[in-house]
Scaffold this active site. Structure first.
Site, mmCIF file in Angstrom:
data_model
loop_
_atom_site.group_PDB
_atom_site.id
_atom_site.type_symbol
_atom_site.label_atom_id
_atom_site.label_comp_id
_atom_site.label_asym_id
_atom_site.label_seq_id
_atom_site.Cartn_x
_atom_site.Cartn_y
_atom_site.Cartn_z
ATOM 1 N N ARG A 138 19.950 44.083 24.632
ATOM 2 C CA ARG A 138 20.465 43.828 23.280
ATOM 3 C C ARG A 138 19.360 43.542 22.278
ATOM 4 O O ARG A 138 18.277 43.077 22.648
ATOM 5 C CB ARG A 138 21.393 42.610 23.319
ATOM 6 C CG ARG A 138 22.639 42.793 24.187
ATOM 7 C CD ARG A 138 23.712 43.531 23.450
ATOM 8 N NE ARG A 138 24.884 43.807 24.278
ATOM 9 C CZ ARG A 138 26.112 43.916 23.790
ATOM 10 N NH1 ARG A 138 26.354 43.750 22.508
ATOM 11 N NH2 ARG A 138 27.125 44.216 24.587
ATOM 12 N N TYR A 185 24.030 34.322 28.498
ATOM 13 C CA TYR A 185 24.143 35.649 27.886
ATOM 14 C C TYR A 185 24.957 35.587 26.585
ATOM 15 O O TYR A 185 25.981 34.889 26.502
ATOM 16 C CB TYR A 185 24.787 36.644 28.869
ATOM 17 C CG TYR A 185 25.156 37.913 28.154
ATOM 18 C CD1 TYR A 185 24.179 38.867 27.867
ATOM 19 C CD2 TYR A 185 26.445 38.128 27.677
ATOM 20 C CE1 TYR A 185 24.492 39.998 27.141
ATOM 21 C CE2 TYR A 185 26.762 39.258 26.946
ATOM 22 C CZ TYR A 185 25.782 40.188 26.685
ATOM 23 O OH TYR A 185 26.089 41.301 25.952
ATOM 24 N N LYS A 197 32.483 36.203 20.251
ATOM 25 C CA LYS A 197 33.693 36.639 20.945
ATOM 26 C C LYS A 197 34.671 35.474 21.125
ATOM 27 O O LYS A 197 35.880 35.639 21.029
ATOM 28 C CB LYS A 197 33.329 37.232 22.307
ATOM 29 C CG LYS A 197 32.381 38.417 22.233
ATOM 30 C CD LYS A 197 32.961 39.539 21.424
ATOM 31 C CE LYS A 197 32.069 40.766 21.485
ATOM 32 N NZ LYS A 197 32.635 41.863 20.682
ATOM 33 N N SER A 239 33.764 47.946 23.734
ATOM 34 C CA SER A 239 32.336 47.647 23.761
ATOM 35 C C SER A 239 31.540 48.888 24.173
ATOM 36 O O SER A 239 31.957 49.632 25.062
ATOM 37 C CB SER A 239 32.065 46.541 24.768
ATOM 38 O OG SER A 239 32.933 45.470 24.513
ATOM 39 N N ASP A 245 31.188 44.508 14.275
ATOM 40 C CA ASP A 245 31.874 44.051 15.492
ATOM 41 C C ASP A 245 33.210 43.346 15.250
ATOM 42 O O ASP A 245 34.115 43.492 16.057
ATOM 43 C CB ASP A 245 30.944 43.116 16.281
ATOM 44 C CG ASP A 245 31.359 42.954 17.741
ATOM 45 O OD1 ASP A 245 31.807 43.953 18.341
ATOM 46 O OD2 ASP A 245 31.247 41.843 18.273
ATOM 47 N N HIS A 275 38.599 43.208 16.663
ATOM 48 C CA HIS A 275 37.324 43.699 17.196
ATOM 49 C C HIS A 275 36.989 44.998 16.459
ATOM 50 O O HIS A 275 37.110 46.090 17.026
ATOM 51 C CB HIS A 275 37.496 43.924 18.707
ATOM 52 C CG HIS A 275 36.230 44.215 19.442
ATOM 53 N ND1 HIS A 275 36.215 44.885 20.647
ATOM 54 C CD2 HIS A 275 34.941 43.914 19.177
ATOM 55 C CE1 HIS A 275 34.966 44.989 21.076
ATOM 56 N NE2 HIS A 275 34.178 44.408 20.208
ATOM 57 N N CYS A 283 30.871 51.728 22.729
ATOM 58 C CA CYS A 283 31.412 53.059 22.420
ATOM 59 C C CYS A 283 30.893 53.567 21.082
ATOM 60 O O CYS A 283 31.532 54.390 20.434
ATOM 61 C CB CYS A 283 32.931 53.023 22.368
ATOM 62 S SG CYS A 283 33.704 53.026 23.982
ATOM 63 N N ARG A 326 28.880 39.981 29.466
ATOM 64 C CA ARG A 326 30.060 39.121 29.473
ATOM 65 C C ARG A 326 30.678 39.116 30.870
ATOM 66 O O ARG A 326 30.556 40.077 31.621
ATOM 67 C CB ARG A 326 31.098 39.629 28.457
ATOM 68 C CG ARG A 326 30.677 39.404 27.017
ATOM 69 C CD ARG A 326 31.760 39.832 26.050
ATOM 70 N NE ARG A 326 31.938 41.264 26.030
ATOM 71 C CZ ARG A 326 32.878 41.936 26.677
ATOM 72 N NH1 ARG A 326 33.788 41.286 27.394
ATOM 73 N NH2 ARG A 326 32.956 43.242 26.605
HETATM 74 C C1 OXD Z 1 30.955 43.522 23.100
HETATM 75 C C2 OXD Z 1 29.910 43.065 22.196
HETATM 76 O O1 OXD Z 1 30.790 43.396 24.320
HETATM 77 O O2 OXD Z 1 30.070 43.301 20.979
HETATM 78 O O3 OXD Z 1 31.966 44.034 22.610
HETATM 79 O O4 OXD Z 1 28.942 42.451 22.634
HETATM 80 MN MN MN Z 2 32.062 43.921 20.497
#
Ligand code: OXD
Ligand code: MN
Length: 598
Positions: free
Chosen positions: A379, A211, A220, A262, A287, A240, A264, A70
């Protein structure tokens, strides 16, 4: 080509987009498997997609090296007044941003096909589901949207002639001249990338990046940034958060919604397998959670997505066996390494590095190479239905009732393993001040400490101070039916870098304490920063955590907490008069408690 679309507003918007972007062709996606396979086959023959001999129906894509995450610096919340976007968002006035982007969109799909993707966030038929339509010139986006959302004719049927939808325009920003050869991963230079949101119009314009987080606009952009602003206007919540069901040996179900920045370990926690005998877990989402107050006055949640777009590196049979089983087949991988026998590999996969691989940039790679084989933000995209731990209720249109909120971050020091908020306002304070060391999910510095309120810093589509106020209002409306609020930190380290807590499945021991607290079965000690378990309150049967580690994990370091106060004040200071007084009161109360626990 399909016949005329019943929904006039949709047809008109698509006509406008086509006139502006000038694609060679327009294709309406029907959402079928045949469509997915046809597009994937085209991308295989162009070389953009690599079929994996060792993993059935799975493909590897390599992004352009500049387009791997991102781009928060190029992400805009475009409200008429800058104050409504607030200090945590980039802002350009809607007129100016639309002028600039219209210039970029002009002819940007030349030589390409415009794919029109009708999609639903949330199970079709759920009172909470929202329909979006993404027009994109990227077949990679179409295939990913097939997995991450519900796509196609059934959505158009649900939309009908006058249903409402959120328009989402996406272009990779790389028009092709006649006969010009396409790049394997077309995208625009950084200074031309724009990920723009017009929350007042429920409108999204994204340009220049292929991306996931910048291009799969249901995720998002729609389900968090635009939805959060809409939820504020309409009295619900877009967060989130993962959604998890824990089931006790007696069969009592607890629904937990948890917010982590993100990368974590949110996906790991969403798919946790408890190590405590008799406890089970089911995953409902990893998510995003959309939540509203039900007729019974409780908070109900759905996961608006249909798949997982997870970080691959670090995913192993130790950290997340459920995810490993989820990605055995039918997966889109992005920026993983390719092994010589036709499989993917990444750092932290839990299997030895191959003697030779092709790294995410397409270069030869051997162990010992200074650069990682997989990009740290590589990913996997995979349907939620493939997850062996998925809850039978994950698509229940009514959602599930939330008992507990958990906030967390990645903090090597200071923040204890678990803390329970004194009450709702204190819980909002814990969420509003949550902090984490940054990761590779965004382009930028890795390892710097940043406040990431509610893990929403990159995803809140309006002024964050108003968002805090919205949380306070939701608590007032929920009253004694409000979920209980906790804060966790699995990432404490000793000075030598050793982890203090084993993490992963063992995190269930903390979740059990949380559930026991909800039902009043276990005690806690009151400290300056909230309620903490005493060492004996945690069920540690069968896990070896040295007593001194545990003491450190549950220690409230008064001096260190005092040191946090100036940073919290700086963080809150950016919101000026817009910050709710109730949060100022929380800072003062914390200061007083820290003084009393001298
Ligand atoms: C983030 C994702 O960046 O879920 O939080 O991709
Ligand atoms: Mn996320």
């Amino acid at each position: 080509m399909r016949g005329p679309i019943a929904n006039q507003r949709l047809q008109q918007w698509v006509d406008e987009v086509v006139a502006l972007c000038q694609p060679d062709e327009v294709y309406w996606c029907d959402g079928t498997r045949a469509e997915y396979e046809r597009l994937m086959a085209q991308m295989v023959s162009s070389g953009a997609s690599i079929p994996l001999a060792k993993r059935p129906d799975s493909y590897l894509f390599r992004s352009d090296p500049s387009d791997v995450a991102r781009v928060e610096a190029r992400t805009y919340i475009s409200t008429p007044s800058q104050d409504d976007a607030g200090p945590t968002n980039n802002w350009i006035a809607p007129d100016e941003l639309k002028r600039t982007m219209t210039g970029l969109y002009d002819g940007c799909m030349r030589g390409r096909t415009a794919y029109v993707i009708p999609f639903s966030m949330g199970p079709l038929g759920s009172p909470m589901a929202k329909i979006g339509v993404e027009v994109t010139d990227s077949p990679y986006v179409v295939c990913n949207m097939h997995i991450m959302t519900r796509v196609g004719d059934r959505v158009l049927e649900a939309l009908g002639a006058d249903g409402d939808f959120m328009p989402c325009l996406h272009s990779v920003g790389a028009p092709l001249g006649p006969g010009e050869e396409d790049a394997l991963w077309p995208c625009a230079p950084m200074e031309d990338k724009y990920i723009s949101h017009f929350p007042d119009e429920n409108l999204i314009w994204s340009y220049g990046s292929g991306y996931g987080g910048n291009a799969l606009l249901g995720k998002k952009c729609l389900a968090l940034r635009v939805a959060s602003a809409r939820a504020h206007r309409e009295g619900w919540m877009a967060e989130h958060m993962l959604i998890l069901r824990l089931i006790s040996p007696e069969g009592r179900r607890y629904h937990i919604a948890a917010a982590f920045p993100s990368a974590c370990g949110k996906t790991n926690l969403a798919m946790i397998q408890p190590t405590i005998p008799g406890w089970r877990a089911e995953c409902l989402g990893d998510d995003i959670a959309w939540m509203w107050i039900g007729a019974d006055g409780r908070l109900w949640a759905i996961n608006p997505e249909a798949g997982f777009f997870g970080v691959a590196p670090g995913t192993s049979y130790q950290s997340n066996p459920v995810a490993m089983d989820t990605v055995r087949a039918n997966v889109i991988f992005t920026n993983c390494a390719l092994t010589d026998d036709g499989d993917v590999w990444w750092e932290g996969m839990g299997v030895p590095a191959p003697a030779h691989a092709v790294d995410w940039r397409g270069h030869d790679w051997t162990p010992g190479n200074a650069a990682p084989a997989a990009h740290p933000n590589a990913r996997f995209t995979v349907p939620a239905t493939q997850c062996p731990g998925i809850s039978p209720d994950w698509e229940n249109p009514e959602g599930v009732p939330i008992d507990v909120f958990v906030f967390g971050g990645r903090r090597a020091g200071v923040v204890p393993l678990v803390t329970e908020a004194f009450d709702w306002d204190h819980g909002v304070f814990l969420g509003a001040t949550a902090s984490s060391e940054t990761t590779a999910a965004n382009i930028g510095a890795v390892g710097a400490l940043r406040r990431d309120p509610f893990a929403m810093q990159p995803f809140c589509g309006y002024n964050m101070a108003d968002y805090f106020g919205h949380w306070l209002t939701m608590g007032d409306r929920l009253g004694d039916k409000a979920p209980r609020i906790f804060h966790v930190n699995w990432f404490r380290k000793l000075a030598n870098g050793e982890w203090l807590w084993p993490g992963y499945g063992e995190n269930s021991r903390v979740l059990k304490w949380i559930c026991d607290r909800v039902d009043g079965r276990v005690a806690a000690q009151e400290t300056a920063i909230g309620y903490l378990p005493r060492a004996e309150d945690l069920d540690l049967n069968g896990v070896a955590v040295p007593a001194e580690h545990l003491a450190e994990l549950l220690r409230v370091d008064i001096a260190a907490w005092r040191n946090e106060i100036p940073d919290i004040q700086r963080h809150f200071g950016q919101f000026g008069a817009r910050l709710p007084q109730r949060l100022h009161d929380q800072v003062r109360a914390l200061e007083e408690r820290l003084a009393n626990y001298e």
